[in-house]
Write an enzyme that holds these catalytic residues in place. Structure first.
Site, PDB file in Angstrom:
ATOM      1  N   GLY A  15      50.358 -33.698  73.142  1.00 19.00           N
ATOM      2  CA  GLY A  15      51.076 -32.870  72.163  1.00 19.00           C
ATOM      3  C   GLY A  15      52.491 -32.612  72.638  1.00 19.00           C
ATOM      4  N   THR A 116      47.136 -36.658  80.183  1.00 17.87           N
ATOM      5  CA  THR A 116      48.114 -37.617  80.705  1.00 17.87           C
ATOM      6  C   THR A 116      47.890 -37.850  82.198  1.00 17.87           C
ATOM      7  OG1 THR A 116      49.668 -36.835  79.050  1.00 17.87           O
ATOM      8  CG2 THR A 116      50.598 -38.069  80.881  1.00 17.87           C
ATOM      9  N   THR A 136      53.039 -28.585  78.887  1.00 14.70           N
ATOM     10  CA  THR A 136      52.151 -28.108  77.827  1.00 14.70           C
ATOM     11  C   THR A 136      52.465 -26.648  77.531  1.00 14.70           C
ATOM     12  OG1 THR A 136      49.890 -27.542  77.147  1.00 14.70           O
ATOM     13  CG2 THR A 136      50.265 -27.568  79.478  1.00 14.70           C
ATOM     14  N   ILE A 137      52.332 -26.286  76.264  1.00 13.36           N
ATOM     15  CA  ILE A 137      52.512 -24.874  75.913  1.00 13.36           C
ATOM     16  C   ILE A 137      51.292 -24.063  76.355  1.00 13.36           C
ATOM     17  CG2 ILE A 137      53.971 -25.423  73.922  1.00 13.36           C
ATOM     18  CD1 ILE A 137      51.527 -24.582  72.141  1.00 13.36           C
ATOM     19  N   ASP A 138      50.195 -24.750  76.723  1.00 12.82           N
ATOM     20  CA  ASP A 138      48.946 -24.044  77.023  1.00 12.82           C
ATOM     21  C   ASP A 138      48.895 -23.445  78.433  1.00 12.82           C
ATOM     22  OD1 ASP A 138      48.226 -24.984  74.529  1.00 12.82           O
ATOM     23  OD2 ASP A 138      46.997 -26.633  75.295  1.00 12.82           O
ATOM     24  N   TYR A 300      51.910 -24.725  64.603  1.00 14.63           N
ATOM     25  CA  TYR A 300      52.907 -25.605  65.241  1.00 14.63           C
ATOM     26  C   TYR A 300      54.279 -24.969  65.405  1.00 14.63           C
ATOM     27  CZ  TYR A 300      49.127 -28.780  64.734  1.00 14.63           C
ATOM     28  OH  TYR A 300      47.891 -29.339  64.849  1.00 14.63           O
TER      29      TYR A 300
HETATM   30  O1  F6P Z   1      47.947 -28.725  73.886  1.00 16.75           O
HETATM   31  C1  F6P Z   1      48.865 -28.171  73.029  1.00 16.75           C
HETATM   32  C2  F6P Z   1      48.222 -27.818  71.730  1.00 16.75           C
HETATM   33  O2  F6P Z   1      49.238 -27.312  70.894  1.00 16.75           O
HETATM   34  C3  F6P Z   1      47.040 -26.845  71.815  1.00 16.75           C
HETATM   35  O3  F6P Z   1      47.447 -25.518  72.009  1.00 16.75           O
HETATM   36  C4  F6P Z   1      46.352 -27.113  70.517  1.00 16.75           C
HETATM   37  O4  F6P Z   1      44.985 -26.810  70.595  1.00 16.75           O
HETATM   38  C5  F6P Z   1      46.550 -28.595  70.340  1.00 16.75           C
HETATM   39  O5  F6P Z   1      47.682 -28.948  71.091  1.00 16.75           O
HETATM   40  C6  F6P Z   1      46.779 -29.046  68.913  1.00 16.75           C
HETATM   41  O6  F6P Z   1      46.736 -30.428  68.921  1.00 16.75           O
HETATM   42  P1  F6P Z   1      47.271 -31.405  67.803  1.00 16.75           P
HETATM   43  O7  F6P Z   1      48.755 -31.529  67.983  1.00 16.75           O
HETATM   44  O8  F6P Z   1      46.592 -32.680  68.083  1.00 16.75           O
HETATM   45  O9  F6P Z   1      46.927 -30.778  66.491  1.00 16.75           O
END
Ligand code: F6P
Length: 376
Positions: A15, A116, A136-138, A300
């Protein structure tokens, strides 16, 4: 200044995340300007590597990208060993190894998260010189203090919580703000504390609906007839959490390919059934407290747009540190953020691991001390 004339590839995978371009620039400017390397960027993550689609990255290409969100290279969530090639799932590691040799590469930099790191480790084991940077934002990547993207997403989620406060207050409502984070609660917890949410629900602490309702009723009794709840997308109530953990255990225990397939599909079904949990909780709280409830899914918005200063700084210094490692010939690592510095952590210690919020974490303790409900 060493003049190694090495040719290096770079890509962004998984992502997207604010700070990816800042990291490409940080790596590229150091690699080209300081170490005399040549840089190419692969398009759309692993896909570009498999199809050998790339673009030269010179000083001009790296100029003006520091503040831009997303990734100038594009990204994808492809897996190198399970790659969808014209409808057929194939192991493309040998193809990537060929492309790497054909391009005369001396190294490959992958900007991404946990998935990754797994891809990178496979390529490293196949003989490629790889390094990863934690994005990652997570904030859920193991062995690094943090990852770029997280600080920006936390700013955005915090502002959202700030903003829903006034409307929740005006309408005497409960507003549940659903925040990303995949299976980790860092983003909801950080933004929830920073935004002064009344209740914060994270995957690491399964919640009781009754406990959440109790927190809200106590607030009402004290004269606050509104509440703001920060809900992590991966948060679950106690029953859902037990179902999910059981499905995960089944998947882990499965031995034969058929059993693995069945267990994985069961796990996916359990996750699917739990996807709308924030809406369900809103209905449950409305019934339990008598207060009107609304849901805001941030989605998003948290991932898009310009990186904040902290992420630009982090991405730049990780990128620059990675270029120095390439110059020294050190590979097979993730360039981790450690305090004010960086550290090269072997990929084996990162791949396949997830950093969750520990029960005794200082953020959890602080939230409890200021009276925030955690649903337990
Ligand atoms: O890993 C980043 C993230 O934004 C998570 O917080 C979220 O669950 C996921 O990606 C959403 O994924 P996608 O972009 O595949 O919808």
């Amino acid at each position: 200044m060493a003049s190694t004339q090495r040719r290096i590839g770079i890509l962004t995978a998984g992502g997207d995340s604010p700070g990816l371009n800042a990291a490409i620039r940080g790596f590229g400017k150091t690699a080209i300007g300081h170490h005399g390397m040549e840089l190419i960027g692969f398009r759309d993550g692993i896909t570009g590597l498999v199809h050998n689609r790339h673009t030269p990255l010179d000083g001009a290409a790296l100029s003006g990208i520091l503040t831009i969100g997303g990734t100038i290279l594009g990204t994808s969530r492809d897996k190198v060993h399970k790659f969808d090639l014209d409808g057929e799932v194939r192991d493309m590691v040998p193809t990537v190894v060929e492309n790497y040799a054909e391009e005369g590469l001396d190294g490959l930099i992958l900007l991404g998260g946990g998935g990754t790191a797994k891809n990178a480790l496979r390529l490293h084991k196949a003989g490629l010189n790889v390094l990863t940077l934690p994005k990652t934002i997570d904030n859920d990547i193991a062995m690094t203090d943090t990852s770029f993207g997280f600080a920006t997403a936390m700013e955005i989620a915090t502002e959202a919580i700030d903003r829903v406060h006034s409307t929740a207050h005006s309408h005497h409502r409960i507003i549940l703000t659903e925040i990303m984070g995949h299976r980790a609660g860092w983003l909801a917890l950080g933004a929830g504390i920073a935004g002064g949410a009344d209740v914060i629900l994270i995957p690491e602490i399964p919640y009781s609906v009754e406990k959440v309702a109790e927190t809200i009723r106590t607030r009402t009794a004290r004269g606050s007839s509104f509440s703001v709840i920060a809900v992590a997308e991966g948060a679950r109530d106690i029953d859902d959490s037990a179902d999910y953990e059981a499905a995960k255990l089944l998947a882990k225990a499965a031995k034969t390919p058929e059993a693995v397939r069945a267990a994985k599909s069961h796990l996916a079904n359990v996750e699917d059934a739990q996807r709308e949990h924030t809406f369900r909780l809103a209905r449950q709280l409305e019934a339990a407290t008598g207060l009107e409830s609304r849901v805001t899914i941030l989605g998003y918005v948290q991932r898009g747009g310009t990186p904040c200063a902290a992420d630009r700084l982090l991405a730049t210094r990780l990128g620059a540190a990675a270029a120095d490692l390439v110059a020294r010939g050190q590979f097979g690592c993730m360039v981790a953020a450690r305090g004010d510095g960086t550290e090269a952590v072997p990929l084996e210690e990162v791949a396949g691991k997830v950093k969750l919020v520990p029960a005794d974490h200082d953020w959890i303790a602080a939230a409890r001390k200021v009276g925030t409900g955690l649903g337990d």
